[in-house]
Design a protein around this motif. Structure first.
Motif, PDB file in Angstrom:
ATOM      1  N   SER A 119       0.899  -1.151   0.184  1.00  0.00           N
ATOM      2  CA  SER A 119      -0.037   0.053   0.122  1.00  0.00           C
ATOM      3  C   SER A 119       0.703   1.321  -0.088  1.00  0.00           C
ATOM      4  CB  SER A 119      -0.915   0.029   1.078  1.00  0.00           C
ATOM      5  OG  SER A 119      -0.198  -0.101   2.430  1.00  0.00           O
ATOM      6  N   VAL A 120       0.387   2.356  -0.771  1.00  0.00           N
ATOM      7  CA  VAL A 120       1.089   3.700  -0.679  1.00  0.00           C
ATOM      8  C   VAL A 120       1.190   4.299   0.722  1.00  0.00           C
ATOM      9  CG1 VAL A 120       1.095   5.859  -1.594  1.00  0.00           C
ATOM     10  CG2 VAL A 120       0.315   3.864  -2.972  1.00  0.00           C
ATOM     11  N   ASP A 121       2.442   4.627   1.065  1.00  0.00           N
ATOM     12  CA  ASP A 121       2.651   5.305   2.525  1.00  0.00           C
ATOM     13  C   ASP A 121       2.877   6.753   2.104  1.00  0.00           C
ATOM     14  OD1 ASP A 121       3.529   5.292   5.158  1.00  0.00           O
ATOM     15  OD2 ASP A 121       5.273   6.384   4.252  1.00  0.00           O
ATOM     16  N   SER A 122       3.471   7.124   1.337  1.00  0.00           N
ATOM     17  CA  SER A 122       3.670   8.487   0.973  1.00  0.00           C
ATOM     18  C   SER A 122       4.298   8.818  -0.291  1.00  0.00           C
ATOM     19  CB  SER A 122       4.723   9.290   2.059  1.00  0.00           C
ATOM     20  OG  SER A 122       6.100   8.271   1.952  1.00  0.00           O
ATOM     21  N   LEU A 123       4.235  10.137  -0.533  1.00  0.00           N
ATOM     22  CA  LEU A 123       5.135  10.474  -1.927  1.00  0.00           C
ATOM     23  C   LEU A 123       6.297  11.362  -1.454  1.00  0.00           C
ATOM     24  CD1 LEU A 123       1.827  11.582  -4.009  1.00  0.00           C
ATOM     25  CD2 LEU A 123       2.770   9.497  -3.953  1.00  0.00           C
ATOM     26  N   VAL A 124       7.462  11.286  -2.227  1.00  0.00           N
ATOM     27  CA  VAL A 124       8.367  12.109  -1.780  1.00  0.00           C
ATOM     28  C   VAL A 124       9.049  12.417  -3.267  1.00  0.00           C
ATOM     29  CG1 VAL A 124       8.977  10.999   0.217  1.00  0.00           C
ATOM     30  CG2 VAL A 124      10.103  10.104  -1.763  1.00  0.00           C
ATOM     31  N   GLY A 125       9.630  13.598  -3.227  1.00  0.00           N
ATOM     32  CA  GLY A 125      10.011  14.147  -4.502  1.00  0.00           C
ATOM     33  C   GLY A 125      11.000  15.235  -4.561  1.00  0.00           C
ATOM     34  N   PHE A 126      11.373  15.769  -5.754  1.00  0.00           N
ATOM     35  CA  PHE A 126      12.119  17.008  -5.649  1.00  0.00           C
ATOM     36  C   PHE A 126      11.453  18.052  -6.882  1.00  0.00           C
ATOM     37  CE2 PHE A 126      15.361  13.988  -4.102  1.00  0.00           C
ATOM     38  CZ  PHE A 126      15.938  14.932  -3.243  1.00  0.00           C
ATOM     39  N   MET A 127      11.383  19.095  -6.484  1.00  0.00           N
ATOM     40  CA  MET A 127      11.070  20.249  -7.442  1.00  0.00           C
ATOM     41  C   MET A 127      12.217  20.957  -8.079  1.00  0.00           C
ATOM     42  SD  MET A 127       7.837  22.093  -5.745  1.00  0.00           S
ATOM     43  CE  MET A 127       6.634  21.380  -5.144  1.00  0.00           C
ATOM     44  N   PHE A 128      12.336  21.132  -9.365  1.00  0.00           N
ATOM     45  CA  PHE A 128      13.646  21.612  -9.932  1.00  0.00           C
ATOM     46  C   PHE A 128      13.070  22.877 -10.666  1.00  0.00           C
ATOM     47  CE2 PHE A 128      14.825  17.212  -9.599  1.00  0.00           C
ATOM     48  CZ  PHE A 128      15.889  17.155  -9.140  1.00  0.00           C
ATOM     49  N   ASP A 129      13.666  23.929 -10.665  1.00  0.00           N
ATOM     50  CA  ASP A 129      13.511  25.213 -11.563  1.00  0.00           C
ATOM     51  C   ASP A 129      13.812  24.965 -12.979  1.00  0.00           C
ATOM     52  OD1 ASP A 129      13.098  27.581 -12.738  1.00  0.00           O
ATOM     53  OD2 ASP A 129      14.518  28.961 -11.219  1.00  0.00           O
ATOM     54  N   ILE A 130      13.112  24.680 -13.905  1.00  0.00           N
ATOM     55  CA  ILE A 130      13.629  24.516 -15.379  1.00  0.00           C
ATOM     56  C   ILE A 130      13.159  25.584 -16.175  1.00  0.00           C
ATOM     57  CG2 ILE A 130      13.618  21.937 -14.998  1.00  0.00           C
ATOM     58  CD1 ILE A 130      10.782  22.008 -16.307  1.00  0.00           C
ATOM     59  N   THR A 131      12.889  26.862 -15.615  1.00  0.00           N
ATOM     60  CA  THR A 131      12.633  27.885 -16.297  1.00  0.00           C
ATOM     61  C   THR A 131      13.616  28.331 -17.229  1.00  0.00           C
ATOM     62  OG1 THR A 131      11.528  28.817 -14.280  1.00  0.00           O
ATOM     63  CG2 THR A 131      11.931  30.303 -16.325  1.00  0.00           C
ATOM     64  N   ALA A 132      14.819  28.366 -17.064  1.00  0.00           N
ATOM     65  CA  ALA A 132      16.038  28.464 -18.113  1.00  0.00           C
ATOM     66  C   ALA A 132      15.937  27.569 -19.298  1.00  0.00           C
ATOM     67  CB  ALA A 132      17.217  29.118 -17.430  1.00  0.00           C
ATOM     68  N   ARG A 133      15.838  26.372 -18.879  1.00  0.00           N
ATOM     69  CA  ARG A 133      15.860  25.484 -20.143  1.00  0.00           C
ATOM     70  C   ARG A 133      14.677  25.659 -20.986  1.00  0.00           C
ATOM     71  NH1 ARG A 133      15.608  19.372 -17.715  1.00  0.00           N
ATOM     72  NH2 ARG A 133      17.299  20.179 -16.463  1.00  0.00           N
ATOM     73  N   LYS A 134      13.192  25.678 -20.204  1.00  0.00           N
ATOM     74  CA  LYS A 134      12.261  25.840 -21.197  1.00  0.00           C
ATOM     75  C   LYS A 134      12.192  27.091 -21.917  1.00  0.00           C
ATOM     76  CE  LYS A 134       9.071  22.809 -20.155  1.00  0.00           C
ATOM     77  NZ  LYS A 134       8.282  22.004 -21.301  1.00  0.00           N
ATOM     78  N   GLN A 135      12.953  28.219 -21.554  1.00  0.00           N
ATOM     79  CA  GLN A 135      13.021  29.291 -22.150  1.00  0.00           C
ATOM     80  C   GLN A 135      13.908  28.996 -23.469  1.00  0.00           C
ATOM     81  OE1 GLN A 135      14.271  32.173 -19.533  1.00  0.00           O
ATOM     82  NE2 GLN A 135      12.368  32.887 -18.843  1.00  0.00           N
ATOM     83  N   ALA A 136      15.068  28.490 -23.201  1.00  0.00           N
ATOM     84  CA  ALA A 136      15.956  28.044 -24.410  1.00  0.00           C
ATOM     85  C   ALA A 136      15.294  27.191 -25.360  1.00  0.00           C
ATOM     86  CB  ALA A 136      17.145  27.418 -23.699  1.00  0.00           C
ATOM     87  N   GLU A 137      14.511  26.350 -24.959  1.00  0.00           N
ATOM     88  CA  GLU A 137      13.765  25.210 -25.514  1.00  0.00           C
ATOM     89  C   GLU A 137      12.702  26.003 -26.539  1.00  0.00           C
ATOM     90  OE1 GLU A 137      11.873  22.433 -22.923  1.00  0.00           O
ATOM     91  OE2 GLU A 137      13.927  21.278 -22.749  1.00  0.00           O
ATOM     92  N   ASP A 138      12.091  26.991 -25.847  1.00  0.00           N
ATOM     93  CA  ASP A 138      11.017  27.871 -26.509  1.00  0.00           C
ATOM     94  C   ASP A 138      11.693  28.756 -27.614  1.00  0.00           C
ATOM     95  OD1 ASP A 138       9.142  26.783 -25.065  1.00  0.00           O
ATOM     96  OD2 ASP A 138       8.905  28.650 -23.690  1.00  0.00           O
ATOM     97  N   LYS A 139      12.952  29.113 -27.406  1.00  0.00           N
ATOM     98  CA  LYS A 139      13.651  29.840 -28.324  1.00  0.00           C
ATOM     99  C   LYS A 139      14.121  28.913 -29.588  1.00  0.00           C
ATOM    100  CE  LYS A 139      15.790  33.771 -29.885  1.00  0.00           C
ATOM    101  NZ  LYS A 139      14.945  34.793 -30.315  1.00  0.00           N
TER     102      LYS A 139
END
Length: 318
Positions: A119-139
């Motif tokens: 059974s599921v106990d919890s969720l753990v994770g990491f948030m990453f700031d990918i704004t610069a990467r997205k801006q580069a991809e959009d460009k």
């Protein structure tokens, strides 16, 4: 006596404070959600620097969902909930709202923690700031779109090029065949263009091509109509859902717009200004008809117009 080698084996550490220090010293933002209550039991202090929201304000998954951009919210929440219910690790990219009303692109990497019984106990994770990467991809995507547009555009005249016509013509042909609507073509050639170049020079010849292209493009101004440069001084108008009478009207309008420009041509055999000859035709393609054969037929009509004295439209066989 040889000196003993240093022990390079990792040293076990049971101090949770060390792990917390390591987690909170990274740019990634760690978090944990209790599955049963759907409440945050931990979120890294880096979240405040990134989004402006204090760690204490992240109480439940509702706070997380409310801080997702409304255009991304439903899809992101539905996806993460579904994957978590299945017990599948996943990641999601979305725009998070800052406390000041700006937005930051986040990549949330989620791991599902299970109990011994599965059974599921919890969720753990990491948030990453990918704004610069997205801006580069959009460009990059923007540049790719611009390059694609340029690859279908004649660099001299600005109208569509032969590649664009060769791409769209088979498509419009099949559409006309399927719908039973007429498809018209008008092939255009500038009269005595060699003589024009010889007399005025190639720089002025290029300007002549641009001016003729502008007139033809303005004359074929319908939303589906296309003006393309086939090469040299030859152009084509592709007119979907256009019958023979309407096609001739478009051709005459193009000739009128060109006459209004009054481009001088001292070496023309048709007068003192630049003129064009046109071959035109209309077809409702049947199963046995061939697009290239039809285009060749319009080419022959163009040369009939030139043979008959130029500065005219030929839209019938002679």
């Amino acid at each position: 006596m040889p000196l003993p080698l240093p022990d390079t084996r990792p040293v076990a550490c049971d101090d949770p404070g060390v792990y917390r220090t390591l987690l909170e010293s990274t740019r990634a933002i760690p978090w944990r959600i209790d599955w049963a209550s759907m409440r945050f039991t931990y979120i890294g202090p880096q979240i405040e620097e990134l989004l402006g929201w204090t760690p204490s304000s992240w109480l439940s998954v509702n706070d997380w969902a409310d801080r997702i951009h409304e255009d991304d919210r439903q899809q992101t929440v539905d996806f993460c909930v579904a994957q978590s219910q299945k017990g599948v690790d996943h990641e999601a990219d979305y725009r998070a709202l800052t406390r000041d009303g700006d937005q930051v692109w986040i990549r949330d990497v989620v791991h599902v923690v299970r109990r011994a019984d599965g059974s599921v106990d919890s969720l753990v994770g990491f948030m990453f700031d990918i704004t610069a990467r997205k801006q580069a991809e959009d460009k990059i995507l923007q540049l790719q779109r611009e390059l694609e547009v340029l690859s279908y555009r004649d660099s001299l005249t600005g109208v569509a090029n032969r590649r664009m016509f060769d791409t769209l013509y088979p498509v419009e042909w099949e559409k006309a065949r399927a719908s039973g609507e007429p498809l018209s073509l008008v092939v255009i050639d500038i009269d005595y263009f060699k003589q024009y170049n010889d007399h005025y020079g190639h720089v002025q010849g290029d300007e002549c091509l641009r001016r003729v292209a502008q007139a033809m493009d303005a004359g074929a101004s319908g939303p589906q109509e296309l003006c393309a440069r086939l090469g040299g001084e030859e152009f084509v108008l592709m007119l979907p859902a256009t019958d023979a009478d309407a096609a001739r009207t478009v051709a005459e309008r193009c000739r009128k717009l060109l006459r209004q420009q009054e481009l001088p041509h001292a070496r023309s055999g048709t007068g003192r200004t630049v003129t064009v000859s046109m071959g035109a035709g209309t077809i409702v393609p049947g199963a046995q008809d061939d697009a290239l054969v039809f285009l060749d037929r319009i080419d022959r009509r163009l040369y009939q117009a030139k043979s008959a004295g130029r500065d005219r439209i030929c839209d019938t066989e002679t």
